[in-house]
Write a protein that holds these residues in place. Structure first.
Motif, mmCIF file in Angstrom:
data_model
loop_
_atom_site.group_PDB
_atom_site.id
_atom_site.type_symbol
_atom_site.label_atom_id
_atom_site.label_comp_id
_atom_site.label_asym_id
_atom_site.label_seq_id
_atom_site.Cartn_x
_atom_site.Cartn_y
_atom_site.Cartn_z
ATOM 1 N N ALA A 1 -79.253 -49.165 -19.769
ATOM 2 C CA ALA A 1 -79.811 -49.138 -21.123
ATOM 3 C C ALA A 1 -81.311 -49.397 -21.098
ATOM 4 C CB ALA A 1 -79.102 -50.172 -21.995
ATOM 5 N N ILE A 2 -81.723 -50.376 -20.312
ATOM 6 C CA ILE A 2 -83.160 -50.694 -20.232
ATOM 7 C C ILE A 2 -83.931 -49.506 -19.679
ATOM 8 C CG2 ILE A 2 -84.838 -52.150 -19.031
ATOM 9 C CD1 ILE A 2 -82.780 -54.425 -19.207
ATOM 10 N N GLN A 3 -83.383 -48.845 -18.659
ATOM 11 C CA GLN A 3 -84.045 -47.680 -18.077
ATOM 12 C C GLN A 3 -84.285 -46.583 -19.102
ATOM 13 O OE1 GLN A 3 -81.849 -46.239 -14.674
ATOM 14 N NE2 GLN A 3 -81.725 -48.279 -13.743
ATOM 15 N N HIS A 4 -83.396 -46.468 -20.075
ATOM 16 C CA HIS A 4 -83.499 -45.407 -21.072
ATOM 17 C C HIS A 4 -84.050 -45.918 -22.399
ATOM 18 C CE1 HIS A 4 -80.842 -43.428 -18.158
ATOM 19 N NE2 HIS A 4 -81.219 -42.291 -18.715
ATOM 20 N N PRO B 1 -77.968 -44.099 -30.204
ATOM 21 C CA PRO B 1 -78.197 -43.381 -28.940
ATOM 22 C C PRO B 1 -77.403 -43.944 -27.758
ATOM 23 C CG PRO B 1 -79.890 -45.030 -29.212
ATOM 24 C CD PRO B 1 -78.934 -45.219 -30.369
ATOM 25 N N PHE B 2 -76.236 -44.553 -28.012
ATOM 26 C CA PHE B 2 -75.536 -45.295 -26.969
ATOM 27 C C PHE B 2 -74.417 -44.552 -26.245
ATOM 28 C CE2 PHE B 2 -77.215 -48.442 -29.992
ATOM 29 C CZ PHE B 2 -78.045 -49.140 -29.146
ATOM 30 N N PRO B 3 -74.084 -43.293 -26.588
ATOM 31 C CA PRO B 3 -73.021 -42.616 -25.834
ATOM 32 C C PRO B 3 -73.269 -42.566 -24.333
ATOM 33 C CG PRO B 3 -73.485 -41.401 -27.827
ATOM 34 C CD PRO B 3 -74.529 -42.476 -27.723
ATOM 35 N N LEU B 4 -74.533 -42.655 -23.918
ATOM 36 C CA LEU B 4 -74.842 -42.687 -22.491
ATOM 37 C C LEU B 4 -74.097 -43.815 -21.798
ATOM 38 C CD1 LEU B 4 -76.653 -41.907 -20.004
ATOM 39 C CD2 LEU B 4 -78.283 -43.599 -20.875
ATOM 40 N N LEU B 5 -74.018 -44.983 -22.451
ATOM 41 C CA LEU B 5 -73.352 -46.138 -21.846
ATOM 42 C C LEU B 5 -71.837 -45.924 -21.788
ATOM 43 C CD1 LEU B 5 -75.342 -49.019 -23.581
ATOM 44 C CD2 LEU B 5 -75.851 -47.812 -21.444
ATOM 45 N N VAL B 6 -71.280 -45.309 -22.826
ATOM 46 C CA VAL B 6 -69.849 -45.014 -22.842
ATOM 47 C C VAL B 6 -69.513 -44.023 -21.729
ATOM 48 C CG1 VAL B 6 -67.949 -44.080 -24.209
ATOM 49 C CG2 VAL B 6 -69.686 -45.514 -25.306
ATOM 50 N N LEU C 1 -71.258 -56.212 -23.397
ATOM 51 C CA LEU C 1 -72.572 -55.798 -23.873
ATOM 52 C C LEU C 1 -72.710 -56.075 -25.367
ATOM 53 C CD1 LEU C 1 -73.201 -52.245 -22.330
ATOM 54 C CD2 LEU C 1 -74.263 -54.402 -21.633
ATOM 55 N N GLU C 2 -73.956 -56.198 -25.807
ATOM 56 C CA GLU C 2 -74.282 -56.137 -27.218
ATOM 57 C C GLU C 2 -75.387 -55.109 -27.390
ATOM 58 O OE1 GLU C 2 -73.205 -60.665 -28.710
ATOM 59 O OE2 GLU C 2 -75.277 -60.186 -28.217
ATOM 60 N N VAL C 3 -75.269 -54.286 -28.426
ATOM 61 C CA VAL C 3 -76.274 -53.257 -28.698
ATOM 62 C C VAL C 3 -76.844 -53.484 -30.087
ATOM 63 C CG1 VAL C 3 -75.203 -51.588 -27.145
ATOM 64 C CG2 VAL C 3 -74.526 -51.621 -29.548
ATOM 65 N N ASP C 4 -78.107 -53.128 -30.251
ATOM 66 C CA ASP C 4 -78.803 -53.299 -31.525
ATOM 67 C C ASP C 4 -78.516 -52.086 -32.406
ATOM 68 O OD1 ASP C 4 -80.569 -53.547 -33.643
ATOM 69 O OD2 ASP C 4 -82.184 -54.350 -32.414
ATOM 70 N N VAL C 5 -77.770 -52.321 -33.490
ATOM 71 C CA VAL C 5 -77.472 -51.269 -34.458
ATOM 72 C C VAL C 5 -78.106 -51.655 -35.784
ATOM 73 C CG1 VAL C 5 -75.659 -50.003 -35.660
ATOM 74 C CG2 VAL C 5 -75.309 -50.705 -33.282
ATOM 75 N N ASN C 6 -79.173 -50.961 -36.136
ATOM 76 C CA ASN C 6 -79.884 -51.219 -37.400
ATOM 77 C C ASN C 6 -80.287 -52.681 -37.544
ATOM 78 O OD1 ASN C 6 -79.521 -48.486 -38.167
ATOM 79 N ND2 ASN C 6 -77.494 -48.960 -39.007
ATOM 80 N N GLY C 7 -80.774 -53.252 -36.449
ATOM 81 C CA GLY C 7 -81.268 -54.626 -36.487
ATOM 82 C C GLY C 7 -80.213 -55.689 -36.309
ATOM 83 N N HIS C 8 -78.976 -55.299 -36.036
ATOM 84 C CA HIS C 8 -77.897 -56.266 -35.833
ATOM 85 C C HIS C 8 -77.291 -56.075 -34.444
ATOM 86 C CE1 HIS C 8 -77.874 -57.428 -40.090
ATOM 87 N NE2 HIS C 8 -77.988 -56.129 -40.369
ATOM 88 N N LEU D 1 -64.746 -65.366 -34.247
ATOM 89 C CA LEU D 1 -64.843 -64.345 -33.217
ATOM 90 C C LEU D 1 -65.718 -63.188 -33.691
ATOM 91 C CD1 LEU D 1 -61.088 -64.277 -32.167
ATOM 92 C CD2 LEU D 1 -62.936 -65.670 -31.223
ATOM 93 N N SER D 2 -66.276 -62.438 -32.719
ATOM 94 C CA SER D 2 -67.089 -61.271 -33.046
ATOM 95 C C SER D 2 -66.250 -60.318 -33.889
ATOM 96 C CB SER D 2 -67.560 -60.568 -31.773
ATOM 97 O OG SER D 2 -68.348 -61.435 -30.985
ATOM 98 N N ASN D 3 -66.797 -59.902 -35.045
ATOM 99 C CA ASN D 3 -65.964 -59.232 -36.036
ATOM 100 C C ASN D 3 -66.439 -57.844 -36.435
ATOM 101 O OD1 ASN D 3 -65.300 -59.154 -39.375
ATOM 102 N ND2 ASN D 3 -63.601 -59.550 -37.977
ATOM 103 N N SER D 4 -67.515 -57.348 -35.851
ATOM 104 C CA SER D 4 -68.027 -56.053 -36.277
ATOM 105 C C SER D 4 -67.036 -54.936 -35.981
ATOM 106 C CB SER D 4 -69.357 -55.755 -35.572
ATOM 107 O OG SER D 4 -69.834 -54.482 -35.941
ATOM 108 N N ASP D 5 -66.792 -54.097 -36.978
ATOM 109 C CA ASP D 5 -65.877 -52.958 -36.809
ATOM 110 C C ASP D 5 -66.706 -51.679 -36.852
ATOM 111 O OD1 ASP D 5 -63.625 -51.431 -36.529
ATOM 112 O OD2 ASP D 5 -63.121 -51.467 -38.657
ATOM 113 N N ARG D 6 -67.232 -51.288 -35.706
ATOM 114 C CA ARG D 6 -68.122 -50.136 -35.637
ATOM 115 C C ARG D 6 -67.733 -49.246 -34.474
ATOM 116 N NH1 ARG D 6 -73.332 -50.676 -38.143
ATOM 117 N NH2 ARG D 6 -73.623 -52.699 -39.158
ATOM 118 N N VAL D 7 -68.114 -48.009 -34.596
ATOM 119 C CA VAL D 7 -68.081 -47.086 -33.475
ATOM 120 C C VAL D 7 -69.516 -46.953 -32.984
ATOM 121 C CG1 VAL D 7 -67.651 -44.723 -32.730
ATOM 122 C CG2 VAL D 7 -66.053 -45.853 -34.284
ATOM 123 N N ILE D 8 -69.720 -47.192 -31.693
ATOM 124 C CA ILE D 8 -71.068 -47.193 -31.136
ATOM 125 C C ILE D 8 -71.518 -45.738 -30.948
ATOM 126 C CG2 ILE D 8 -72.537 -48.058 -29.285
ATOM 127 C CD1 ILE D 8 -71.121 -50.193 -31.017
#
Length: 302
Positions: A206-209, A160-165, A232-239, A150-157
Motif C-alpha cells: 500500500a505504501i509503495q502505491h 483504490p484498494f482492490p490492489l490489496l485484495v 489492516l486498516e485503510v483510510d476511507v473518506n477520513g475514517h 469491537l470494530s463495527n464498520s460494514d463496508r466493502v473496500i
C-alpha cells in the motif's frame, strides 16, 4: 473434484518450503493421530512424500507446525479445525450485527509458582482502565473481566484498494514461527504467509502505491475463544476502516465462512478487538517483567 493424492502432495510440498532450522520435532506419532486428526495410513503416505521427521516406528517425531499446516490444508478433523469451525458463529447473519460489545474473561496463573513474596502482576496500560475486577483464587489463579467494543464498520473496500485484495489472493496461509514471519524473503519466494507476515506485506505494498493503509493488531474474537491477530486498516473518506482480505480469503478456503457473504473485500464486522496500530502482540499481563500466558474467553452481546 480435487484429487486427494494431489492435495496431499501439494500439502507436503508447502511444508518442505519451510527451512529445516524452523522445526522442533516435539510432536509424537500419537499426537499426529490424536491431536492432528491423522490415521496410520495418512502418516505413512505423508512419510512416503517426504514429511520431515526424526526417529523410527512408534518413536517418530514431527514438527507440530508441519502437522498443523497439513491438517489445515486437508481439512483433517484436528483439534484446531474443530475450534475454527466454531468461528463460523461469529460471522453468521452479518446483517444483524448492528453493534456489538464483548465481555472478555481473562484468567492466568503465576508463571513462577513457589517464588518468595507475593505475586505482583501488572496489566497492560491499553486495557488497565477497562478491567472491571481482578481477584486471586485457589491454586494461584487470577481472573479479571473487561467489556470492549469491537470494530463495527460494514463496508466493502473499493477503489483504490482492490490492489490489496488481489495481492491477498496470491498468498496462502501457512503457520510459521515468528522469526520466519519477520523474513519478507520467505513470503516472496514461496507465497506462504501467516496473518502477521501477510499484512506486513500488504501494508508495504500500500505504501509503495501511495495508499493510506496501516497495520493493526489485537485479537480475533472467534467466540468463545480469542486468537491474537494482525490485520489492516485503510483510510476511507477520513475514517480508518478494518480490512482483512487475507484472513477472509483463508476462512473461505477453510469452509469457515461463506465467501459470498464475506468476500475478501468486505470489512470484518464485530470480530476484531483492536489494541495497537502495529503488528506487535500486546503483553496483557506481566509478572516480574515476564509475560504471563492468559486464557481469554468471550461473551458476545448484540
Amino acid at each position: 473434484m480435487t484429487d486427494p493424492g494431489q492435495a496431499q502432495r501439494d500439502a507436503i510440498g508447502r511444508v518442505l518450503m519451510v527451512p529445516e532450522w524452523c522445526r522442533t520435532y516435539s510432536a509424537s506419532r500419537d499426537d499426529a493421530l490424536n491431536v492432528y486428526g491423522m490415521d496410520d495410513g495418512l502418516i505413512e503416505a505423508f512419510l512416503d512424500l517426504g514429511l520431515p521427521r526424526q526417529g523410527r516406528g512408534r518413536r517418530l517425531a514431527f514438527d507440530p507446525l508441519d502437522l498443523e499446516n497439513i491438517g489445515l490444508d486437508l481439512r483433517l478433523p484436528s483439534a484446531s479445525r474443530t475450534a475454527m469451525l466454531l468461528w463460523a458463529r461469529s460471522f453468521k447473519d452479518p446483517d444483524r450485527l448492528a453493534k456489538a460489545t464483548c465481555g472478555i474473561q481473562l484468567s492466568w496463573s503465576c508463571p513462577d509458582p513457589g517464588h518468595e513474596g507475593d505475586c505482583v502482576f501488572s496489566v497492560s496500560p491499553r486495557i488497565r482502565d477497562q478491567v472491571a475486577a481482578a481477584a486471586g483464587l485457589e491454586a494461584a489463579t487470577w481472573r479479571a473481566s473487561i467489556e470492549v467494543e469491537l470494530s463495527n464498520s460494514d463496508r466493502v473496500i473499493g477503489h483504490p484498494f482492490p490492489l490489496l485484495v488481489q495481492e491477498a489472493e496470491n498468498l496462502r496461509f501457512h503457520r510459521i514461527i515468528p522469526e520466519l514471519a519477520e523474513d519478507p524473503g520467505f513470503l516472496h519466494e514461496t507465497g506462504l504467509a501467516d496473518c502477521r507476515s501477510a499484512n506486513t506485506h500488504l501494508a508495504g505494498l500500500a505504501i509503495q502505491h501511495g495508499l493510506a493503509a496501516r497495520q493493526a493488531s489485537g485479537y480475533f474474537v472467534g467466540s468463545p475463544f480469542l486468537v491474537a491477530h494482525v490485520w489492516l486498516e485503510v483510510d476511507v473518506n477520513g475514517h480508518w476502516v478494518a480490512a482483512d482480505p487475507f484472513f477472509l480469503k483463508t476462512l473461505g478456503e477453510w469452509g469457515v465462512v461463506d465467501p459470498d457473504g464475506w468476500p475478501p473485500s468486505r470489512s470484518p464486522r464485530n470480530v476484531l478487538w483492536r489494541l495497537r496500530n502495529d503488528h506487535i502482540r500486546e503483553r496483557l499481563i506481566v509478572h516480574d517483567a515476564q509475560e504471563v500466558p492468559v486464557k481469554l474467553m468471550a461473551r458476545m452481546s448484540f
